[in-house]
Design a protein around this motif. Sequence first.
Motif, PDB file in Angstrom:
ATOM      1  N   ALA A 147      45.594  32.809  48.908  1.00  0.00           N
ATOM      2  CA  ALA A 147      45.821  34.236  48.958  1.00  0.00           C
ATOM      3  C   ALA A 147      45.438  34.816  47.067  1.00  0.00           C
ATOM      4  N   ASP A 148      46.107  33.864  45.800  1.00  0.00           N
ATOM      5  CA  ASP A 148      46.101  34.246  44.844  1.00  0.00           C
ATOM      6  C   ASP A 148      44.340  33.885  44.453  1.00  0.00           C
ATOM      7  N   PHE A 149      44.433  33.037  44.480  1.00  0.00           N
ATOM      8  CA  PHE A 149      43.116  32.398  44.127  1.00  0.00           C
ATOM      9  C   PHE A 149      41.608  33.353  44.700  1.00  0.00           C
ATOM     10  N   ALA A 150      41.848  33.950  46.003  1.00  0.00           N
ATOM     11  CA  ALA A 150      41.260  34.801  46.930  1.00  0.00           C
ATOM     12  C   ALA A 150      41.065  35.965  46.310  1.00  0.00           C
ATOM     13  N   ARG A 151      42.386  36.824  45.123  1.00  0.00           N
ATOM     14  CA  ARG A 151      42.224  37.657  44.796  1.00  0.00           C
ATOM     15  C   ARG A 151      42.302  37.678  42.876  1.00  0.00           C
ATOM     16  N   LEU A 152      41.915  36.833  42.800  1.00  0.00           N
ATOM     17  CA  LEU A 152      41.670  35.935  41.522  1.00  0.00           C
ATOM     18  C   LEU A 152      39.531  36.243  41.749  1.00  0.00           C
ATOM     19  N   GLU A 153      39.508  35.748  43.064  1.00  0.00           N
ATOM     20  CA  GLU A 153      37.976  35.440  42.954  1.00  0.00           C
ATOM     21  C   GLU A 153      37.254  36.767  43.577  1.00  0.00           C
ATOM     22  N   GLY A 154      38.094  37.669  43.610  1.00  0.00           N
ATOM     23  CA  GLY A 154      37.247  38.911  43.597  1.00  0.00           C
ATOM     24  C   GLY A 154      37.439  39.617  42.269  1.00  0.00           C
ATOM     25  N   GLU A 155      38.487  39.609  41.875  1.00  0.00           N
ATOM     26  CA  GLU A 155      38.507  40.263  40.147  1.00  0.00           C
ATOM     27  C   GLU A 155      37.257  39.668  39.068  1.00  0.00           C
ATOM     28  N   VAL A 156      37.002  37.823  39.376  1.00  0.00           N
ATOM     29  CA  VAL A 156      35.741  37.731  38.742  1.00  0.00           C
ATOM     30  C   VAL A 156      34.700  37.951  39.505  1.00  0.00           C
ATOM     31  N   LYS A 157      34.638  38.795  40.381  1.00  0.00           N
ATOM     32  CA  LYS A 157      33.007  38.915  41.161  1.00  0.00           C
ATOM     33  C   LYS A 157      33.201  40.071  40.626  1.00  0.00           C
ATOM     34  N   GLY A 158      34.492  41.100  40.503  1.00  0.00           N
ATOM     35  CA  GLY A 158      33.894  42.655  39.864  1.00  0.00           C
ATOM     36  C   GLY A 158      34.075  42.516  38.899  1.00  0.00           C
ATOM     37  N   VAL A 159      34.578  41.614  37.389  1.00  0.00           N
ATOM     38  CA  VAL A 159      34.234  41.527  36.417  1.00  0.00           C
ATOM     39  C   VAL A 159      32.718  40.904  35.926  1.00  0.00           C
ATOM     40  N   GLY A 160      32.309  40.243  36.791  1.00  0.00           N
ATOM     41  CA  GLY A 160      30.714  40.113  36.994  1.00  0.00           C
ATOM     42  C   GLY A 160      29.988  40.975  37.190  1.00  0.00           C
ATOM     43  N   LEU A 161      30.389  41.921  37.874  1.00  0.00           N
ATOM     44  CA  LEU A 161      29.260  42.498  38.427  1.00  0.00           C
ATOM     45  C   LEU A 161      29.418  43.665  36.787  1.00  0.00           C
ATOM     46  N   ASN A 162      30.777  44.473  36.282  1.00  0.00           N
ATOM     47  CA  ASN A 162      31.009  44.919  34.917  1.00  0.00           C
ATOM     48  C   ASN A 162      29.998  44.535  34.371  1.00  0.00           C
ATOM     49  N   ALA A 163      30.226  42.901  34.080  1.00  0.00           N
ATOM     50  CA  ALA A 163      29.007  42.396  32.867  1.00  0.00           C
ATOM     51  C   ALA A 163      27.942  43.094  33.085  1.00  0.00           C
ATOM     52  N   ALA A 164      26.561  42.142  34.246  1.00  0.00           N
ATOM     53  CA  ALA A 164      25.759  43.241  34.479  1.00  0.00           C
ATOM     54  C   ALA A 164      25.771  43.993  34.971  1.00  0.00           C
ATOM     55  N   ALA A 165      25.845  45.006  34.781  1.00  0.00           N
ATOM     56  CA  ALA A 165      26.229  46.577  34.698  1.00  0.00           C
ATOM     57  C   ALA A 165      26.044  46.965  32.609  1.00  0.00           C
ATOM     58  N   ALA A 166      26.873  46.386  32.507  1.00  0.00           N
ATOM     59  CA  ALA A 166      27.264  46.973  30.956  1.00  0.00           C
ATOM     60  C   ALA A 166      25.679  45.842  30.564  1.00  0.00           C
ATOM     61  N   ALA A 167      25.704  44.748  30.064  1.00  0.00           N
ATOM     62  CA  ALA A 167      24.003  44.192  30.034  1.00  0.00           C
ATOM     63  C   ALA A 167      22.731  44.930  29.874  1.00  0.00           C
ATOM     64  N   ASN A 168      22.813  45.928  31.502  1.00  0.00           N
ATOM     65  CA  ASN A 168      21.430  46.158  32.158  1.00  0.00           C
ATOM     66  C   ASN A 168      22.021  47.032  31.307  1.00  0.00           C
ATOM     67  N   GLY A 169      22.969  48.031  30.465  1.00  0.00           N
ATOM     68  CA  GLY A 169      23.035  49.116  29.991  1.00  0.00           C
ATOM     69  C   GLY A 169      22.192  49.425  28.679  1.00  0.00           C
ATOM     70  N   VAL A 170      22.795  47.480  28.244  1.00  0.00           N
ATOM     71  CA  VAL A 170      22.408  47.655  26.513  1.00  0.00           C
ATOM     72  C   VAL A 170      20.895  47.059  26.528  1.00  0.00           C
ATOM     73  N   GLN A 171      21.134  46.393  27.951  1.00  0.00           N
ATOM     74  CA  GLN A 171      19.323  46.119  28.191  1.00  0.00           C
ATOM     75  C   GLN A 171      18.094  47.492  27.702  1.00  0.00           C
TER      76      GLN A 171
END
Length: 119
Positions: free
Chosen positions: A81-105
């Motif tokens: 369960a801890d790993f599943a929660r961590l995976e969700g958080e990493v995916k969320g950070v990845g989405l935020n990073a992608a959105a930030a990269a789009n904004g920077v572009q």
Amino acid sequence: MLKALAEYWPIINVFFGGFFVWVCWSLRQLAKNEIEKSALAQDKRLAQLDGRVDGHDTRLTKVEGHIVEIRNDVEALPTKADFARLEGEVKGVGLNAAAAANGVQRIEGFFLKKGVESA
């Protein structure tokens, strides 16, 4: 000769009786000494075994302590369960990073259109 034997029979009887008593006493002493030697040897072996058992007891106590430490470490490990929660958080950070990269572009594209160059 029988007359002499009959005459000295009590003396001969005392001599053989004394000899028999001496033989019995000697055998008793021999047996007593052997028993004492055996008891000493057994005491020595018991002392050696006692030392070995004490050593094993100490080692078992140390091993028991290590097992408790390992059990505590295993209980502290993350669960699925801890790993599943961590995976969700990493995916969320990845989405935020992608959105930030789009904004920077978009910002880079805007500056490029305006003719502003980076330093």
